[in-house]
Motif scaffolding. Structure first.
Motif, PDB file in Angstrom:
ATOM      1  N   VAL B  95       0.848  -1.197   0.000  1.00 34.52           N
ATOM      2  CA  VAL B  95       0.000   0.000   0.000  1.00 34.52           C
ATOM      3  C   VAL B  95       0.888   1.254   0.000  1.00 34.52           C
ATOM      4  O   VAL B  95       0.680   2.181  -0.786  1.00 34.52           O
ATOM      5  CB  VAL B  95      -0.932  -0.023   1.244  1.00 34.52           C
ATOM      6  N   LEU B 125      -6.613   2.320   4.855  1.00 34.82           N
ATOM      7  CA  LEU B 125      -5.306   2.112   4.221  1.00 34.82           C
ATOM      8  C   LEU B 125      -4.191   2.137   5.267  1.00 34.82           C
ATOM      9  O   LEU B 125      -3.214   1.385   5.158  1.00 34.82           O
ATOM     10  CB  LEU B 125      -5.049   3.179   3.161  1.00 34.82           C
ATOM     11  N   LEU B 144      -7.139   3.277  -2.403  1.00 31.53           N
ATOM     12  CA  LEU B 144      -5.690   3.321  -2.619  1.00 31.53           C
ATOM     13  C   LEU B 144      -5.360   4.064  -3.917  1.00 31.53           C
ATOM     14  O   LEU B 144      -4.444   4.897  -3.957  1.00 31.53           O
ATOM     15  CB  LEU B 144      -5.133   1.894  -2.658  1.00 31.53           C
TER      16      LEU B 144
END
Lengths: 297, 240
Positions: B95, B125, B144
């Protein structure tokens, strides 16, 4: 036997350079090049033409670099509007065009007879010392090529190559110029392949169009698929592994009392079987790629 | 901010998919492009983003002609952030790596600050910052890809069907996030959507395409109340 081993090691180094070069294109950039052998031919004919016209060693390097840059640029150019599978077919066709030109332009390339008598890399040496010198040169060039490839793929440019391979549209949306990445990757890897061809020409002292058959490209493909796509050490290992297996097939033939055709047939079986086997059962090869990317390069 | 004038476009030697589209999207507004499958919504967005070159017409950003610029050039020189419909994250990367990819053209000193601010805005996230993007749900992937686009401080955000394939709850979260981006960043957001009702609720204006032409356009609230729009794209009466 010792001289034979040195010869095998020299060939291992040369094929490792070709495998590193193709691995950069396929393994990192996702560029399905089936015409890799044409880039090798550029280096070999660079050396041969410089010898034929008595231009000197440095001019040979310049010709090799120029030819490989031009062919690499053409490879990248025809891929501008083609998807990867169609581009692969186009590169195969372009490599065949290069081979046919080399075969038919006898006034320049010696045609099917090729160009022989090319000066060795170390003419002042002879016998075993010359062979050891050749091995040292090949090993050094391979090491430089390996380090250059590692440095490139760890850079922001290398990250761009991986992004292009995984999601080309997404790579553009974070600001990467896909065409420039393709062109740069092809030209840089083309230099490595041409270096292998250049050294090969001086080592064998002969260059001919028979060295540019597309079956050689698939041999290099087998090396990187077996070694591990996207892993430099995998590519080198694959080249060494196949070269050693090929070198020792004749001994197996003699041991088992098999016919001579066995050698040629076994090589083809190993290339095809290796490719199919690894694609089906171990797609990552013997040395899988280290996944993940650098965040800020 | 974005002006599209008489854009005609298609693929290869095929017929025109867009038959001379005109569109305007201003800074601080959400403009939505609606329409049935195959009407040319995504093609129009790709023309604006630079993935498809128009056969005729002009695309301008902040008054500058950008018709023939490629996607990466628009990202670099005009602050365009593009979020594709599918394949919108690099699955093999974490991520954090995915978000930081968007920060290529942001000053080093500012990157960390913006990164932390984005993680604060998107706690889903933050909790998975070291996970591979392949391990995220569809909604988290969409967040994302929004975060990756936002870290670059875009002036224009182009979203291709941000709610595609999401559950109703995740779809609501994503639309809420888009609405917050407008309020917080004050940027121009141009969005292609299939979920007309949800999209119109957060939009300022909308264009409805049909077979490559603009069939309807106007304020989102007017289109929500339009009987023709309701019967064609909102499934009869608007839900309460």
């Amino acid at each position: 036997m010792f001289d034979f081993l040195i010869h095998v090691l020299i060939m291992c180094c040369l094929y490792s350079m070709l495998a590193l070069s193709l691995n950069l294109q396929v393994g990192f950039g996702g560029l399905m090049n089936f015409g890799q052998i044409a880039l090798f031919g550029c280096g070999a004919y660079g050396a041969a033409l410089a010898y034929k016209y008595d231009l000197g060693f440095a001019s040979g390097i310049l010709i090799a670099v120029g030819l490989s840059a031009f062919v690499s640029w053409a490879f990248a150019g025809i891929g501008r509007n083609l998807q990867s599978d169609y581009w692969g077919i186009a590169t195969l066709a372009l490599a065949e065009v290069v081979r046919i030109i080399v075969t038919n332009e006898g006034w320049l390339t010696g045609g099917a007879q090729g160009i022989s008598g090319i000066k060795p890399l170390l003419p002042e040496l002879s016998g075993r010392s010359q062979q050891l010198g050749n091995l040292a040169i090949c090993g050094a060039v391979l090491l430089v090529a390996l380090l250059a490839c590692m440095r490139l793929t760890r850079s922001r440019y290398g990250l761009g190559l991986k992004l292009m391979r995984e999601e080309p549209q997404l790579a553009q949306s974070v600001g990467y110029d896909i065409m420039s990445l393709k062109r740069g990757c092809m030209i840089f890897s083309g230099f490595i392949a041409a270096a292998a061809g250049f050294i090969f020409a001086h080592y064998i002292t002969f260059v001919g169009p028979d060295q540019m058959f597309s079956s050689e490209t698939f041999l290099i493909w087998a090396m990187i698929v077996i070694g591990g796509l996207g892993n430099h050490f995998g590519a080198v290992f694959g080249a060494f592994l196949l070269q050693f297996i090929f070198a020792f097939i004749p001994f197996v033939k003699d041991m088992l009392g098999l016919p001579t055709e066995f050698v040629a047939a076994m090589r083809l079986v190993l290339i095809g079987g290796g490719l199919i086997g690894f694609i089906l059962w171990r797609r990552t090869g013997l040395f899988p790629e280290k996944v993940g990317g650098r965040a800020d390069g | 901010m974005i002006e599209v004038q008489g854009v005609r476009a298609g693929y290869g030697d095929g017929p025109d998919i867009l038959n001379g589209i005109n569109l305007v999207a201003d800074a601080g507004k959400i403009v939505t492009i609606l329409g049935p499958n195959g009407c040319g919504k995504s093609t129009l967005l790709k023309c604006i983003a630079g993935f498809v070159r128009p056969r005729a017409g002009d695309v301008r950003m902040s008054g500058t002609a950008v018709t023939n610029l490629k996607a990466h050039e628009k990202v670099r020189s005009h602050g365009v952030g593009f979020v594709p419909q599918t394949d919108n994250v690099f699955s093999s990367m974490s991520v954090t790596e995915n978000i930081m990819l968007g920060a290529r053209f942001v000053a080093r000193a500012e990157r960390e600050q913006r990164f932390e601010a984005l993680l604060t805005q998107y706690p889903a996230l933050a909790a998975k910052r070291n996970r591979k993007a392949s391990a995220l749900s569809g909604g988290e992937r969409q967040l994302l890809s929004l975060a990756r686009a936002l870290i670059a401080k875009p002036r224009i955000l182009l979203l291709d069907e941000p709610s595609a394939g999401l559950s109703p709850r995740m779809m609501h979260e994503v639309f809420e996030a888009i609405s917050e981006i407008r309020a917080r960043e004050g940027i121009c957001i141009l969005m292609v959507e299939q979920n007309a009702f949800e999209a119109l609720h957060i939009s300022d204006t909308a264009y409805v395409l049909s077979l490559g032409d603009v069939a309807m356009q106007g304020r989102a609230s007017d289109l929500l109340a339009d009987p023709a729009m309701r019967s064609l794209y909102l499934g009869g009466d608007a839900p309460h």
